[in-house]
Scaffold this motif. Structure first.
Motif, PDB file in Angstrom:
ATOM      1  N   MET A 176      35.108 -26.709   7.085  1.00  0.00           N
ATOM      2  CA  MET A 176      34.535 -27.509   6.008  1.00  0.00           C
ATOM      3  C   MET A 176      35.674 -28.071   5.180  1.00  0.00           C
ATOM      4  O   MET A 176      36.387 -27.335   4.503  1.00  0.00           O
ATOM      5  N   GLU A 177      35.876 -29.368   5.306  1.00  0.00           N
ATOM      6  CA  GLU A 177      37.075 -29.986   4.737  1.00  0.00           C
ATOM      7  C   GLU A 177      36.748 -30.758   3.467  1.00  0.00           C
ATOM      8  O   GLU A 177      35.893 -31.635   3.478  1.00  0.00           O
ATOM      9  N   TRP A 178      37.407 -30.398   2.415  1.00  0.00           N
ATOM     10  CA  TRP A 178      37.306 -31.188   1.177  1.00  0.00           C
ATOM     11  C   TRP A 178      38.666 -31.847   0.984  1.00  0.00           C
ATOM     12  O   TRP A 178      39.527 -31.358   0.278  1.00  0.00           O
ATOM     13  N   GLY A 179      38.840 -32.945   1.667  1.00  0.00           N
ATOM     14  CA  GLY A 179      40.143 -33.619   1.660  1.00  0.00           C
ATOM     15  C   GLY A 179      40.322 -34.502   0.438  1.00  0.00           C
ATOM     16  O   GLY A 179      39.423 -34.655  -0.387  1.00  0.00           O
ATOM     17  N   HIS A 180      41.484 -35.053   0.336  1.00  0.00           N
ATOM     18  CA  HIS A 180      41.784 -35.970  -0.767  1.00  0.00           C
ATOM     19  C   HIS A 180      41.164 -37.343  -0.491  1.00  0.00           C
ATOM     20  O   HIS A 180      40.985 -37.727   0.642  1.00  0.00           O
TER      21      HIS A 180
END
Lengths: 375, 428
Positions: B219-223
């Motif tokens: 689960m990626e909360w990228g910029h």
């Protein structure tokens, strides 16, 4: 005789006003040479619509486009083929990010002239045989960093009786040998010949503390000196309280403050700055300093803090004639130092930087140079 | 510092603690259940202690603590948390039986936690690592937190206080200050997890993609990147100063910070006109914005200069396509291209022309990175433009001055995190 040679052959190394016109002519000559021989340099000047002929009067030096030191870390800029270079000097950078600056043969002669004129008033040269203790690398063929060279060069100023190095090359890497150095100093203390201690301020401080903790109290013969030096970085990343260091040197080695000489130079501006008795770094005629506004890059008046730019026509191999450091500094006005040296003097305040910036905008961390800490 | 079993341990005990971790996790999974109510009441009590000033010393290390507190405090109440659960999970918090059309068979749906979540947190927002863990707790998960290198101790302290309020959380919270280079340890943690929640830039996300075992949910909360879109007649007196303030106050460092100001126009000269008109407003905002140090200002100036030199050396033609309008403490760069990209930050946005018909193809080139569009346009166009922005992949559409505001019940980069930390189990 080239304009550069004329500049470096001038008699008084600190009479800036009298050398202004010569300096301008030498920079113009140097600029024209690099413009003709270094395509990257030409591209930069072209992008600013600047041509070497635009250096008409002394004040025009401010308009000469400068290259940030980072440029020399990212590009190999040369105006001469390698075989015409006498030497290539590299900065001791980490992770492959280092500068390479080429020296042509005539530049080495200019170098010696400069060393002689800047060094003599501070007693660099002596015919008395001397012991050297070098808090740095023992030179090797494949170590071309200017730090190692300069430290070795320093041992040529007076005939060397012995050379002891704090960093020894063993089994493929450098290892510090502070104990060996401490023993050597004790031996030197018994010699009737003087000793010169050469090193970064921080290393020197560390060594002196070590000696003090061992109860060492030496009285090195008159003529013994401490030569402190290094790149710019050492000034603030390893700040040492200078008065504390002077005090230690007197107590542990018996070397008084006036015989502690500090010099500095940089790969991208290989001009020798030596301090005066008040430990101020006066600008020699081979160099000019322009302090620029941190926001607009406009030149500032003496006494105002800003970004430090250096000019010198020393090299034809690499276009370092105008470089912008990432240092903040103040140029103190001419005639403001009680030592009597009329030249303005440079004080380095610290390094530019963004501290503790937190960001989640895509790419911002990388832009701000924080890409290393990826997780 | 390591937090495990409700106790603080020295970093040197990491391997020993990891050795026993699988057994502990399995025992917790087998024997304990965490109800949202337990988490909610612990946080609610923590919020009240916060109001009594019990954490003032801790908060003093946070930059702009007052504003930070004003932003997060309202989210730390029972009502806000219950609302968050309701919005994100709907009625799916309790088991229910499906009611399909007649000829299809129904089944019982039982929401359950994903299991064990490994949070690889970024240090770019204060307290964010703890917040990530709280989302995991609300969904009943066991949480292993890998602290960011730059953590100031705030996160561990928040988690410790939570455990103090509700001892039942003890076995659901672990925090390790493992350095990112210790891939072996991170891999061990990942192998014990059902999901890896990663916060951070491209570097962090791709690093996790490299080491995460197959079968572990990522689960990626990228910029992200955000921008303003200005179309048609403008309310310059109201909206423009608000946009300028947003740019200066967020220092363009947030995912939701405006990097590029787009103008809905075909004509390049409009970009220059805008720069001249908008610059005084940006300067005004900069004058009252957060102070900048000499070192920081210099660094930014040098970077921009260096970029210019680089472009000249590499023969990049963009050089002549950009013109910088310098203001005191800020600048606007008029660009001839249309791409969405990072600006020079700290009050130095880019200005570009982007006619409506070019909007979607241009933004699609940054798909997966788009976040907020600050939309300034006449009311009559608002619905149509909002729709176009949504189709382009944007996840938030707000008035330009409110781009970085937070709202209750809003999704995070287009998703409800609690839903991702939950699995729907079917039982018959």
């Amino acid at each position: 005789m080239s304009q550069r040679t004329r500049l470096f052959h001038r008699k008084d190394p600190y009479d800036l006003p009298a050398s202004d016109q010569q300096f301008l002519r030498a920079v113009r000559e140097n600029c024209a040479f690099h413009y003709a021989h270094c395509p990257e340099y030409r591209a930069v000047l072209d992008s600013f619509s600047f041509r070497p002929e635009d250096l008409k009067e002394y004040g025009d030096l401010e308009k000469l486009p400068f290259l940030p030191t980072l440029t020399f870390k990212q590009h190999r800029l040369f105006s001469l083929p390698r075989w015409k270079m006498a030497a290539v000097s590299t900065s001791s950078g980490t992770s492959g990010q280092f500068s390479e600056v080429g020296f042509d043969f005539p530049a080495l002669w200019c170098d010696w002239n400069m060393l002689w004129k800047v060094g003599r008033p501070r007693g660099f040269f002596s015919s008395r045989p001397t012991h050297y203790v070098i808090l740095g690398y023992k030179p090797r063929r494949d170590n071309r960093t200017s730090v190692a060279r300069t430290a070795f060069g320093a041992t040529l100023l007076a005939p060397a009786l012995s050379r002891t190095y704090a960093l020894k090359y063993e089994n493929g890497s450098y290892t510090p040998d502070l104990d060996g150095v401490a023993d050597a100093l004790v031996r030197c203390g018994k010699s009737r010949f003087p000793t010169r201690l050469v090193g970064f301020p921080s290393y020197t401080y560390f060594l002196l503390r070590l000696l003090e903790s061992r109860g060492v109290r030496l009285s090195l013969p008159p003529g013994s000196k401490i030569l402190l030096g290094g790149g710019w970085k050492q000034f603030y990343t390893q700040q040492v309280e200078k008065p504390v260091l002077y005090d230690l040197a007197q107590r542990v080695l018996g070397i008084p403050e006036e015989r502690i000489i500090e010099v500095f130079s940089a790969v991208e501006h290989p001009i020798l700055y030596a301090d005066c008795v008040h430990h101020h770094f006066h600008v020699p005629i081979y160099s000019r300093v322009i302090i620029r506004d941190p926001e607009t890059l406009a030149p500032l008046l003496p006494g105002q803090p800003g970004l430090v730019e250096f000019l010198t026509p020393l090299l034809t191999a690499t276009p370092i004639l105008a470089v912008m450091t990432d240092d903040l500094g103040i140029l103190h006005p001419a005639g403001s130092c009680p030592c009597g040296n009329p030249a303005p003097w440079l004080e380095i305040l610290g390094r530019v930087g963004l501290k503790d910036i937190k960001t989640c905008a895509a790419g911002a961390a990388e832009l701000l140079g924080k890409g290393g800490d990826v997780l | 510092m390591i937090l495990a079993n409700g106790t603080l341990y020295d970093t040197s005990r990491q391997d020993e603690l990891l050795d026993g971790l699988e057994e502990r996790l399995n025992r917790t999974l087998a024997e304990q259940t965490l109800a949202p109510e337990q988490v909610i009441s612990a946080i609610d009590r923590l919020g009240q202690r916060l109001d009594r000033g019990e954490f003032d010393a801790l908060l003093s290390q946070v930059e702009l603590a007052d504003r930070y507190l004003a932003q997060i405090r309202p989210h730390l109440t029972r009502e806000a948390l219950e609302y968050k659960l309701r919005v994100e999970l709907g009625t799916d918090t309790a088991p229910f039986v499906t009611r399909p059309p007649e000829e299809l068979s129904p089944i019982t749906v039982r929401p359950a936690p994903l299991g064990v979540l490994l949070h690889i947190a970024a240090g770019n927002v204060d307290g964010l690592p703890a917040y990530s863990v709280v989302e995991g707790l609300l969904t009943g998960n066991i949480n292993i937190l890998k602290l960011p290198q730059a953590d100031n101790g705030l996160s561990v302290e928040i988690l410790r206080q939570l455990i103090r309020e509700e001892p039942a959380l003890t076995d659901f919270i672990y925090a390790f200050d493992t350095p990112s280079e210790d891939v072996d340890a991170l891999l061990r943690m990942a192998q014990l997890s059902d999901g890896v929640v990663v916060w951070g830039g491209d570097g962090a996300v791709s690093a996790v993609r490299r080491f995460a075992p197959v079968g572990v949910k990522l689960m990626e909360w990228g910029h992200r990147l955000s921008f303003a879109y200005l179309s048609g007649a403008q309310d310059r007196a109201r909206d423009w100063p608000a946009l300028a303030r947003h740019i200066v106050e967020t220092r363009q460092l947030l995912c939701s910070s405006c990097q590029v100001i787009y103008l809905d126009t075909e004509r390049p000269e409009d970009v220059h006109t805008f720069c001249r008109d908008f610059l005084p407003l940006l300067e005004q905002a900069a004058a009252s914005g957060p102070a900048r140090s000499l070192g920081a200002v210099s660094e930014l100036t040098l970077r921009r200069y260096q970029e210019r030199v680089e472009r000249a050396i590499s023969g990049d033609a963009r050089q002549s396509d950009r013109r910088v309008y310098h203001g005191r403490g800020c600048s606007l760069t008029a660009c001839a291209d249309r791409e969405l990209e990072l600006s020079h930050l700290f009050g130095n946005p880019l200005v570009k022309a982007l006619p409506r018909r070019e909007l979607l193809p241009t933004l699609r080139r940054q798909k997966g990175r788009l976040q907020t569009a600050g939309l300034l346009c006449p009311e009559a166009d608002r619905a149509a433009l909002t729709d176009l922005l949504v189709r382009s992949g944007v996840t938030r559409v707000l008035p330009a001055g409110e781009m970085s505001d937070t709202f209750s019940g809003e999704a995070h980069d287009g998703e409800y995190p609690l839903r991702r930390y939950t699995r729907m189990v079917n039982v018959r």
